[in-house]
Scaffold this motif. Structure first.
Motif, PDB file in Angstrom:
ATOM      1  N   GLU A 218      29.428 -14.382  36.725  1.00  0.00           N
ATOM      2  CA  GLU A 218      28.284 -15.419  36.681  1.00  0.00           C
ATOM      3  C   GLU A 218      27.782 -15.860  35.667  1.00  0.00           C
ATOM      4  OE1 GLU A 218      24.127 -15.872  39.611  1.00  0.00           O
ATOM      5  OE2 GLU A 218      25.035 -13.798  38.998  1.00  0.00           O
ATOM      6  N   VAL A 219      27.906 -14.861  34.649  1.00  0.00           N
ATOM      7  CA  VAL A 219      27.286 -15.059  33.226  1.00  0.00           C
ATOM      8  C   VAL A 219      28.181 -16.183  32.595  1.00  0.00           C
ATOM      9  CG1 VAL A 219      27.096 -13.993  30.928  1.00  0.00           C
ATOM     10  CG2 VAL A 219      26.134 -13.053  32.842  1.00  0.00           C
ATOM     11  N   PHE A 220      29.484 -16.085  32.384  1.00  0.00           N
ATOM     12  CA  PHE A 220      30.139 -16.820  31.650  1.00  0.00           C
ATOM     13  C   PHE A 220      30.694 -18.085  32.430  1.00  0.00           C
ATOM     14  CE2 PHE A 220      30.600 -12.591  29.719  1.00  0.00           C
ATOM     15  CZ  PHE A 220      30.093 -12.965  28.368  1.00  0.00           C
ATOM     16  N   GLY A 221      30.256 -18.288  33.678  1.00  0.00           N
ATOM     17  CA  GLY A 221      30.654 -19.583  34.300  1.00  0.00           C
ATOM     18  C   GLY A 221      29.825 -20.696  34.026  1.00  0.00           C
ATOM     19  N   ARG A 222      29.927 -21.787  34.616  1.00  0.00           N
ATOM     20  CA  ARG A 222      29.385 -23.212  34.147  1.00  0.00           C
ATOM     21  C   ARG A 222      28.433 -23.440  35.459  1.00  0.00           C
ATOM     22  NH1 ARG A 222      30.355 -25.700  29.559  1.00  0.00           N
ATOM     23  NH2 ARG A 222      29.489 -27.509  30.566  1.00  0.00           N
ATOM     24  N   TYR A 223      27.081 -23.657  35.299  1.00  0.00           N
ATOM     25  CA  TYR A 223      26.362 -24.017  36.329  1.00  0.00           C
ATOM     26  C   TYR A 223      25.596 -25.383  36.114  1.00  0.00           C
ATOM     27  CZ  TYR A 223      27.120 -19.183  37.435  1.00  0.00           C
ATOM     28  OH  TYR A 223      27.525 -18.145  37.699  1.00  0.00           O
ATOM     29  N   THR A 224      25.259 -26.202  37.076  1.00  0.00           N
ATOM     30  CA  THR A 224      24.424 -27.262  37.082  1.00  0.00           C
ATOM     31  C   THR A 224      22.847 -27.197  37.202  1.00  0.00           C
ATOM     32  OG1 THR A 224      24.709 -27.591  39.625  1.00  0.00           O
ATOM     33  CG2 THR A 224      26.276 -28.925  38.195  1.00  0.00           C
ATOM     34  N   ASP A 225      22.672 -25.905  37.469  1.00  0.00           N
ATOM     35  CA  ASP A 225      21.426 -25.154  37.313  1.00  0.00           C
ATOM     36  C   ASP A 225      20.795 -24.605  36.149  1.00  0.00           C
ATOM     37  OD1 ASP A 225      18.721 -24.346  37.971  1.00  0.00           O
ATOM     38  OD2 ASP A 225      19.494 -23.190  39.517  1.00  0.00           O
ATOM     39  N   PRO A 226      20.281 -25.057  35.425  1.00  0.00           N
ATOM     40  CA  PRO A 226      19.801 -24.580  34.024  1.00  0.00           C
ATOM     41  C   PRO A 226      19.026 -23.055  34.343  1.00  0.00           C
ATOM     42  CG  PRO A 226      19.115 -26.839  33.980  1.00  0.00           C
ATOM     43  CD  PRO A 226      19.659 -26.337  35.313  1.00  0.00           C
ATOM     44  N   GLY A 227      18.468 -22.751  35.503  1.00  0.00           N
ATOM     45  CA  GLY A 227      17.550 -21.768  35.656  1.00  0.00           C
ATOM     46  C   GLY A 227      18.715 -20.523  36.166  1.00  0.00           C
ATOM     47  N   ARG A 228      19.878 -20.647  36.044  1.00  0.00           N
ATOM     48  CA  ARG A 228      20.812 -19.697  36.045  1.00  0.00           C
ATOM     49  C   ARG A 228      21.657 -19.491  34.739  1.00  0.00           C
ATOM     50  NH1 ARG A 228      21.405 -17.714  41.265  1.00  0.00           N
ATOM     51  NH2 ARG A 228      23.622 -17.097  40.863  1.00  0.00           N
ATOM     52  N   VAL A 229      21.375 -20.012  33.695  1.00  0.00           N
ATOM     53  CA  VAL A 229      22.078 -19.573  32.485  1.00  0.00           C
ATOM     54  C   VAL A 229      21.662 -18.811  31.753  1.00  0.00           C
ATOM     55  CG1 VAL A 229      23.382 -21.039  30.739  1.00  0.00           C
ATOM     56  CG2 VAL A 229      22.860 -22.092  32.639  1.00  0.00           C
ATOM     57  N   SER A 230      21.918 -17.493  32.047  1.00  0.00           N
ATOM     58  CA  SER A 230      21.396 -16.320  31.409  1.00  0.00           C
ATOM     59  C   SER A 230      22.191 -15.046  31.588  1.00  0.00           C
ATOM     60  CB  SER A 230      20.028 -16.011  31.676  1.00  0.00           C
ATOM     61  OG  SER A 230      19.711 -15.693  33.096  1.00  0.00           O
ATOM     62  N   PHE A 231      21.830 -13.933  30.831  1.00  0.00           N
ATOM     63  CA  PHE A 231      22.549 -12.504  30.994  1.00  0.00           C
ATOM     64  C   PHE A 231      22.001 -11.963  32.348  1.00  0.00           C
ATOM     65  CE2 PHE A 231      23.728 -13.358  26.515  1.00  0.00           C
ATOM     66  CZ  PHE A 231      25.403 -13.265  26.625  1.00  0.00           C
ATOM     67  N   TYR A 232      20.338 -12.092  32.347  1.00  0.00           N
ATOM     68  CA  TYR A 232      19.766 -11.497  33.442  1.00  0.00           C
ATOM     69  C   TYR A 232      18.965 -12.344  34.302  1.00  0.00           C
ATOM     70  CZ  TYR A 232      20.299  -7.694  30.141  1.00  0.00           C
ATOM     71  OH  TYR A 232      20.863  -6.767  29.115  1.00  0.00           O
ATOM     72  N   ASP A 233      18.872 -11.792  35.344  1.00  0.00           N
ATOM     73  CA  ASP A 233      17.986 -12.444  36.542  1.00  0.00           C
ATOM     74  C   ASP A 233      16.652 -12.067  36.589  1.00  0.00           C
ATOM     75  OD1 ASP A 233      16.913 -13.658  38.949  1.00  0.00           O
ATOM     76  OD2 ASP A 233      18.175 -12.468  40.342  1.00  0.00           O
ATOM     77  N   THR A 234      15.506 -12.811  36.286  1.00  0.00           N
ATOM     78  CA  THR A 234      14.144 -12.438  36.461  1.00  0.00           C
ATOM     79  C   THR A 234      13.242 -12.563  37.891  1.00  0.00           C
ATOM     80  OG1 THR A 234      13.525 -14.552  35.538  1.00  0.00           O
ATOM     81  CG2 THR A 234      13.957 -12.625  33.982  1.00  0.00           C
ATOM     82  N   GLY A 235      14.296 -12.720  38.718  1.00  0.00           N
ATOM     83  CA  GLY A 235      13.726 -13.070  39.866  1.00  0.00           C
ATOM     84  C   GLY A 235      12.760 -12.018  40.694  1.00  0.00           C
TER      85      GLY A 235
END
Length: 478
Positions: A218-235
């Motif tokens: 998930e970290v090194f994939g490409r996403y259209t959602d800028p809210g998922r481009v990170s090493f950690y999830d702050t949810g």
């Protein structure tokens, strides 16, 4: 991790010189305080509090943790903040109440933010009533808990918040009670190793109720959602903030003004979210602490925001520039010191680089605002020489917009590194370290409040003054 002994950083001696003469009313308070402190008890050295068998409840007004946040917040109730020391010299709050604005300005600094909790406890002990809290990054998260709880439970709830996020979500944390008493006697290489282990756990496990690592694909994939481009999830942080802060109270700007800063990812512009201008939600505070690439950008009303510390790591300028300009007593709590020692290895270089980068030229900002205030005062004095018959002039009215006689008193509290700390100090969230940071903040504000004359309203000749207990003078130099 290089385990080496480093020389302790010397603490400057404190003096009691003040840059401006206190007001008559302040003088009475100073005299009364000095009499009460004629025979002070020898202050006890603050040590981390031991765990008790049964932990008390948070107190009246504490918001229960919802079931939906069970994974984010531990079910056990953390212990309250430590009690005030008997040797603390109480501070009469009358001097502080002479100011229309009594602000708490909180810098960003990750795990170092527990220092700000200790400062809050000391202000509460001294009867200093804050009516504006402004924060960046971890300072914004502290601001949410401070503004989101009533004064009588504010310190305890902030302590619980820190005891929550200083636990790991997977494996149990080391027993803090068994370590607190012996940590001061550890050889420095042992302490460096111990802290490095906690920093490593934060990187690989995350922190409970704060952030968790994403899966590698998930970290090194490409996403259209800028809210998922990170090493950690702050949810998990959203549930934690909702559990520890009442957002209806946060948005009551008549009770306390709240300001947090973030950077618009698309435009690169710095923006403040303020409860006098918008309704604050958990996302506003999360955005202020979304430091990339570790944490993802947070979406607010169709725009994405990163940590405000990328542009300015302290909201001091926002408080000083706010209009209408009013007399202000500002407690500026910084977590990074611009001053430091020359580095002797790469670990030192990494630490020093962070100190300089995130100290945000606070002293330069203070100097600029001081100069501006002096000019505004001079303009105000000159305008009094204009005859009444000429005051309907267009240029006189323009000058009125800039003239100001407001007095500003900035009390600086700056965290001082321990000799065993290194570049990982901002993500070393161990419970032992958290307790030490909290105690450092409490010690510093208690020492500051032993100089009640520093809180006095500045005089007309010096409308802008600063004080720093570590520098020991009334007009400090960073």
């Amino acid at each position: 991790m290089v385990t080496r002994a480093r020389k302790s950083k010397p603490e400057p001696k404190a003096a009691t010189k003040s840059a401006a003469p206190p007001a008559a009313k302040a003088a009475k308070v100073v005299k009364a305080a000095s009499k009460s402190a004629a025979k002070p008890a020898k202050p006890k050295k603050t040590r981390p509090a031991k765990e008790k068998e049964k932990e008390p409840a948070a107190g009246p007004g504490a918001k229960p943790v919802p079931e939906s946040a069970a994974e984010a917040v531990p079910r056990s109730t953390p212990r309250p903040a430590p009690k005030a020391a008997e040797a603390h010299v109480s501070m009469e709050p009358e001097v502080a109440r002479e100011y229309s604005v009594r602000a708490l300005v909180l810098q960003g600094g990750g795990a170092l933010g527990a220092y700000q909790g200790g400062v809050l406890q000391g202000l509460s002990e001294g009867g200093i009533d804050i009516n504006w809290v402004a924060g960046i990054s971890i300072g914004a998260l502290n601001a949410a808990v401070i503004a989101g709880n009533p004064p009588e439970t504010r310190v305890a709830r902030l302590r619980e918040f820190w005891e929550t996020i200083c636990q790991q979500p997977w494996l149990p944390s080391l027993p803090h009670a068994l370590l607190a008493d012996s940590a001061e006697t550890w050889p420095e290489p042992v302490r460096i190793w111990f802290d490095a282990m906690h920093a490593a756990r934060a990187m690989f496990e995350g922190q409970r109720g704060f952030f968790i690592p994403r899966l590698w694909p998930e970290v090194f994939g490409r996403y259209t959602d800028p809210g998922r481009v990170s090493f950690y999830d702050t949810g998990p942080l959203k549930a934690t903030l909702e559990a520890f802060a009442d957002f209806d109270r946060i948005n009551d700007h008549k009770a306390m003004r709240v300001s947090v800063g973030a950077v618009n990812v698309r435009t690169g512009n710095f923006e403040y979210f303020d409860n006098t201008r918008c309704t604050l939600r958990p996302e506003h505070f999360m955005a202020s602490g979304a430091l990339p690439p570790g944490f993802p950008a947070i979406e607010i009303d169709g725009e994405f925001y990163w940590d405000g510390g990328l542009v300015s790591n302290t909201p001091l300028a926002e408080v000083l520039a706010a209009q209408p300009r009013r007399d202000a007593l500002i407690f500026q709590v910084d977590l990074w010191s611009a001053r430091g020692h020359l580095p002797h290895d790469l670990s030192d270089v990494a630490e020093r680089q962070k100190d300089i980068q995130y100290s945000s030229r606070t002293r330069a900002i203070t100097d600029v605002m001081r100069e501006q205030q002096n000019y505004r005062r001079i303009l105000s004095q000159l305008m009094q020489l204009v005859p009444e018959s000429e005051r309907d002039n267009h240029w006189y009215k323009r000058a009125q917009e800039h003239a100001c006689d407001a007095r500003r008193n900035v009390i600086q509290l700056i965290y001082r590194d321990k000799s065993f700390e290194n570049s990982a100090k901002d993500y070393q969230f161990g419970a032992l370290t958290m307790t030490e940071h909290w105690s450092s903040g409490l010690d510093d504000i208690r020492q500051t409040l032993k100089h009640p004359q520093w809180l006095a309203m500045p005089g007309g000749e010096h409308p802008f003054v600063t004080h720093d207990v570590h520098r020991g003078n009334g007009d400090s130099k960073r």
